[in-house]
Design a protein around this motif. Structure first.
Motif, PDB file in Angstrom:
ATOM      1  N   GLY A 108      39.675  40.915   2.391  1.00 31.75           N
ATOM      2  CA  GLY A 108      40.182  41.637   3.415  1.00 31.75           C
ATOM      3  C   GLY A 108      40.166  40.810   5.019  1.00 31.75           C
ATOM      4  O   GLY A 108      39.759  41.520   6.046  1.00 31.75           O
ATOM      5  N   ARG A 109      40.584  39.833   4.869  1.00 28.29           N
ATOM      6  CA  ARG A 109      40.614  38.680   5.799  1.00 28.29           C
ATOM      7  C   ARG A 109      41.933  39.330   6.818  1.00 28.29           C
ATOM      8  O   ARG A 109      42.864  39.827   6.552  1.00 28.29           O
ATOM      9  CB  ARG A 109      40.926  37.340   5.539  1.00 28.29           C
ATOM     10  N   VAL A 110      41.453  39.228   8.047  1.00 26.02           N
ATOM     11  CA  VAL A 110      42.431  39.823   9.194  1.00 26.02           C
ATOM     12  C   VAL A 110      43.350  38.382   9.376  1.00 26.02           C
ATOM     13  O   VAL A 110      42.894  37.546   9.884  1.00 26.02           O
ATOM     14  CB  VAL A 110      41.601  39.928  10.472  1.00 26.02           C
ATOM     15  N   GLN A 111      44.462  38.442   9.236  1.00 25.11           N
ATOM     16  CA  GLN A 111      45.466  37.432   9.480  1.00 25.11           C
ATOM     17  C   GLN A 111      46.397  37.531  10.937  1.00 25.11           C
ATOM     18  O   GLN A 111      47.349  38.413  10.655  1.00 25.11           O
ATOM     19  CB  GLN A 111      46.610  37.529   8.602  1.00 25.11           C
ATOM     20  N   VAL A 112      45.632  36.869  11.798  1.00 24.55           N
ATOM     21  CA  VAL A 112      45.862  36.961  13.302  1.00 24.55           C
ATOM     22  C   VAL A 112      45.739  35.508  13.888  1.00 24.55           C
ATOM     23  O   VAL A 112      45.223  34.864  13.246  1.00 24.55           O
ATOM     24  CB  VAL A 112      45.163  38.236  13.886  1.00 24.55           C
ATOM     25  N   ALA A 113      46.236  35.418  15.116  1.00 30.38           N
ATOM     26  CA  ALA A 113      45.955  34.282  15.943  1.00 30.38           C
ATOM     27  C   ALA A 113      44.530  34.632  16.601  1.00 30.38           C
ATOM     28  O   ALA A 113      44.538  35.137  17.652  1.00 30.38           O
ATOM     29  CB  ALA A 113      47.091  34.168  16.970  1.00 30.38           C
ATOM     30  N   HIS A 114      43.590  34.360  15.843  1.00 34.86           N
ATOM     31  CA  HIS A 114      42.115  34.581  16.381  1.00 34.86           C
ATOM     32  C   HIS A 114      41.969  34.101  17.868  1.00 34.86           C
ATOM     33  O   HIS A 114      41.167  34.758  18.625  1.00 34.86           O
ATOM     34  CB  HIS A 114      41.116  33.880  15.425  1.00 34.86           C
ATOM     35  N   ALA A 115      42.443  32.884  18.082  1.00 38.84           N
ATOM     36  CA  ALA A 115      41.991  32.440  19.486  1.00 38.84           C
ATOM     37  C   ALA A 115      42.858  33.289  20.678  1.00 38.84           C
ATOM     38  O   ALA A 115      42.046  33.503  21.605  1.00 38.84           O
ATOM     39  CB  ALA A 115      42.585  30.963  19.501  1.00 38.84           C
ATOM     40  N   ARG A 116      43.870  33.847  20.250  1.00 40.50           N
ATOM     41  CA  ARG A 116      44.453  34.609  21.144  1.00 40.50           C
ATOM     42  C   ARG A 116      43.823  35.826  21.383  1.00 40.50           C
ATOM     43  O   ARG A 116      43.740  36.414  22.597  1.00 40.50           O
ATOM     44  CB  ARG A 116      45.943  34.796  20.965  1.00 40.50           C
ATOM     45  N   LEU A 117      43.385  36.628  20.293  1.00 40.63           N
ATOM     46  CA  LEU A 117      42.426  37.855  20.391  1.00 40.63           C
ATOM     47  C   LEU A 117      41.166  37.611  21.027  1.00 40.63           C
ATOM     48  O   LEU A 117      40.874  38.437  21.910  1.00 40.63           O
ATOM     49  CB  LEU A 117      42.351  38.263  18.944  1.00 40.63           C
ATOM     50  N   ALA A 118      40.658  36.470  20.794  1.00 45.31           N
ATOM     51  CA  ALA A 118      39.198  36.146  21.405  1.00 45.31           C
ATOM     52  C   ALA A 118      39.667  36.104  22.967  1.00 45.31           C
ATOM     53  O   ALA A 118      38.796  36.516  23.880  1.00 45.31           O
ATOM     54  CB  ALA A 118      38.706  34.756  21.091  1.00 45.31           C
ATOM     55  N   ARG A 119      40.751  35.371  23.382  1.00 43.80           N
ATOM     56  CA  ARG A 119      41.038  35.369  24.916  1.00 43.80           C
ATOM     57  C   ARG A 119      41.441  36.467  25.456  1.00 43.80           C
ATOM     58  O   ARG A 119      40.776  36.932  26.736  1.00 43.80           O
ATOM     59  CB  ARG A 119      42.103  34.361  25.165  1.00 43.80           C
ATOM     60  N   ASP A 120      41.904  37.679  24.791  1.00 43.93           N
ATOM     61  CA  ASP A 120      42.177  38.875  25.183  1.00 43.93           C
ATOM     62  C   ASP A 120      40.772  39.680  25.484  1.00 43.93           C
ATOM     63  O   ASP A 120      40.539  40.243  26.383  1.00 43.93           O
ATOM     64  CB  ASP A 120      43.000  39.771  24.332  1.00 43.93           C
ATOM     65  N   GLN A 121      39.873  39.577  24.552  1.00 46.03           N
ATOM     66  CA  GLN A 121      38.470  40.291  24.638  1.00 46.03           C
ATOM     67  C   GLN A 121      37.846  39.581  25.916  1.00 46.03           C
ATOM     68  O   GLN A 121      37.462  40.252  26.696  1.00 46.03           O
ATOM     69  CB  GLN A 121      37.778  39.902  23.541  1.00 46.03           C
ATOM     70  N   ALA A 122      37.938  38.172  26.254  1.00 48.50           N
ATOM     71  CA  ALA A 122      37.298  37.491  27.207  1.00 48.50           C
ATOM     72  C   ALA A 122      37.930  37.915  28.702  1.00 48.50           C
ATOM     73  O   ALA A 122      37.129  38.629  29.550  1.00 48.50           O
ATOM     74  CB  ALA A 122      37.446  36.061  27.028  1.00 48.50           C
ATOM     75  N   TRP A 123      39.287  38.189  28.538  1.00 48.94           N
ATOM     76  CA  TRP A 123      40.115  38.800  29.661  1.00 48.94           C
ATOM     77  C   TRP A 123      39.641  40.150  30.018  1.00 48.94           C
ATOM     78  O   TRP A 123      39.404  40.550  31.314  1.00 48.94           O
ATOM     79  CB  TRP A 123      41.644  38.683  29.523  1.00 48.94           C
ATOM     80  N   ALA A 154      49.307  43.452  36.143  1.00 53.39           N
ATOM     81  CA  ALA A 154      50.484  42.848  36.276  1.00 53.39           C
ATOM     82  C   ALA A 154      50.533  41.434  35.837  1.00 53.39           C
ATOM     83  O   ALA A 154      51.394  40.824  34.991  1.00 53.39           O
ATOM     84  CB  ALA A 154      51.191  42.813  37.566  1.00 53.39           C
ATOM     85  N   LEU A 155      49.378  40.866  36.066  1.00 55.94           N
ATOM     86  CA  LEU A 155      49.100  39.514  35.747  1.00 55.94           C
ATOM     87  C   LEU A 155      49.050  39.346  34.229  1.00 55.94           C
ATOM     88  O   LEU A 155      49.689  38.280  33.285  1.00 55.94           O
ATOM     89  CB  LEU A 155      48.029  38.828  36.260  1.00 55.94           C
ATOM     90  N   TYR A 156      48.390  40.347  33.566  1.00 56.12           N
ATOM     91  CA  TYR A 156      48.135  40.173  32.080  1.00 56.12           C
ATOM     92  C   TYR A 156      49.345  40.155  31.272  1.00 56.12           C
ATOM     93  O   TYR A 156      49.546  39.628  30.502  1.00 56.12           O
ATOM     94  CB  TYR A 156      47.306  41.346  31.681  1.00 56.12           C
TER      95      TYR A 156
END
Length: 333
Positions: A108-123, A154-156
């Motif tokens: 059940g591994r998630v096939q995504v760009a993990h770094a980008r999602l981590a950046r979204d969480q931090a944002w 808007a920046l996001y």
């Protein structure tokens, strides 16, 4: 009560059916606008499905005639992110794990760009901390700070659109439901399907929320319990349904991008409206909601930062919502 139960089930079914049409049209819209899958989910899909609950907040805080009604808007601005950060991600985890065999995956591994999602969480976390901090203090020029949240969104969006898409729509999309025989549907058909499906989602969501409130009254549940626990689940149902549909199709990148984008909208636009029109001061339940949301985001940030996320790990984030539901039941019942 029978009519309420029937409307509850029919509106939920209508939301799911309309979401099927919406996700189909938004994928084509993203392709026609030459957007990557992540930008399609974070901007197009998220903005569309966030409109109903943003409208609820707008009506409550702008048109509300009493402080109690305006407080509903503040509760919605805080309850939405909590539901998205917990239940919506947990639903993705459950759907991914349950559909792994049908999707031909060994785990059940998630096939995504993990770094980008981590950046979204931090944002999101950085904006959410400021949002909660403003709810703890009172000062004269606080309403003007609502503009900063609009600028942050808007920046996001600008960042999402300018980023090089990690995956374009190379895979074959399902035919547009309004033009099933067309290899490439027209922009008019795509836009019409998206607009009509959003209209159905908005109307059905309004009915669904009304039935939730009616069930709460019939069961003699305290109004605050319904407003803080049940109503946010109902208003975030479109995003959750979208995620479920996309994961069943093996497109968890779109599902998670939709949730991430909706969270950014909930952290900025409804909050800006509430800051403009209310004192934006939190009571204890709202503070607890904010703390649990931040803990859930920190947990998700840690998962995506490490990479190689299993769907079962996403299921665990739903525990934060159960903790809040238990606290709210203890406090108001």
């Amino acid at each position: 009560m029978l009519i309420t139960a029937l409307l509850f089930l029919l509106s939920a079914a209508a939301i799911y059916a309309a979401c099927e049409y919406f996700v189909n049209s938004v994928e084509w819209l993203g392709k026609k606008l030459n957007l990557g899958e992540t930008a399609t989910g974070t901007v197009l899909a998220a903005f569309g499905t966030a409109l109903p609950e943003s409208a609820v907040t707008f009506v409550a805080v702008i048109a509300g005639r009493t402080p109690e009604v305006r407080d509903i808007g503040v509760g919605a601005a805080m309850g939405g992110p909590l539901v998205l950060a917990t239940i919506a991600y947990a639903v993705v985890g459950v759907a991914l794990w349950c559909n792994r065999s049908r999707l031909g995956r060994i785990d059940g591994r998630v096939q995504v760009a993990h770094a980008r999602l981590a950046r979204d969480q931090a944002w999101f976390l950085s904006i959410f901390i400021v949002k909660c901090a403003l709810g703890l203090i009172a000062f004269a020029f606080k309403p003007w700070l609502g503009v900063l949240f609009l600028l942050a969104y808007a920046l996001y969006v600008w960042r999402e659109l300018k980023d090089e898409p990690e995956t374009s729509h190379d895979e074959q999309l399902e035919p547009l439901k309004f033009q099933p025989r067309a290899a490439t549907p027209s922009m008019l058909a795509v836009s019409l399907q998206a607009a009509l499906s959003l209209l159905v989602i908005a109307v059905a969501s309004h009915i669904f929320v009304s039935q939730i409130e009616a069930i709460g009254v019939a069961m003699h549940l305290p109004p605050h319990l319904v407003a803080l626990v049940l109503s946010p689940v109902a208003t975030e149902l479109p995003e959750t349904m979208n995620a479920l549909i996309w994961v069943r199709q093996g497109k968890e990148r779109l599902a998670l991008a939709n949730i991430s984008g909706a969270m950014m909208i909930q952290a900025t636009i409804p909050s800006a409206l509430a800051i403009f029109a209310t004192p934006w001061l939190f009571d204890v339940p709202l503070v607890v909601s904010g703390v649990l949301t931040m803990l859930a985001i920190i947990y998700l940030w840690g998962l995506f930062r490490r990479g190689n996320v299993d769907g079962r790990a996403l299921i665990l984030v739903g525990a934060f919502y159960l903790v809040f539901a238990g606290y709210a039941a203890w406090r108001f019942w």
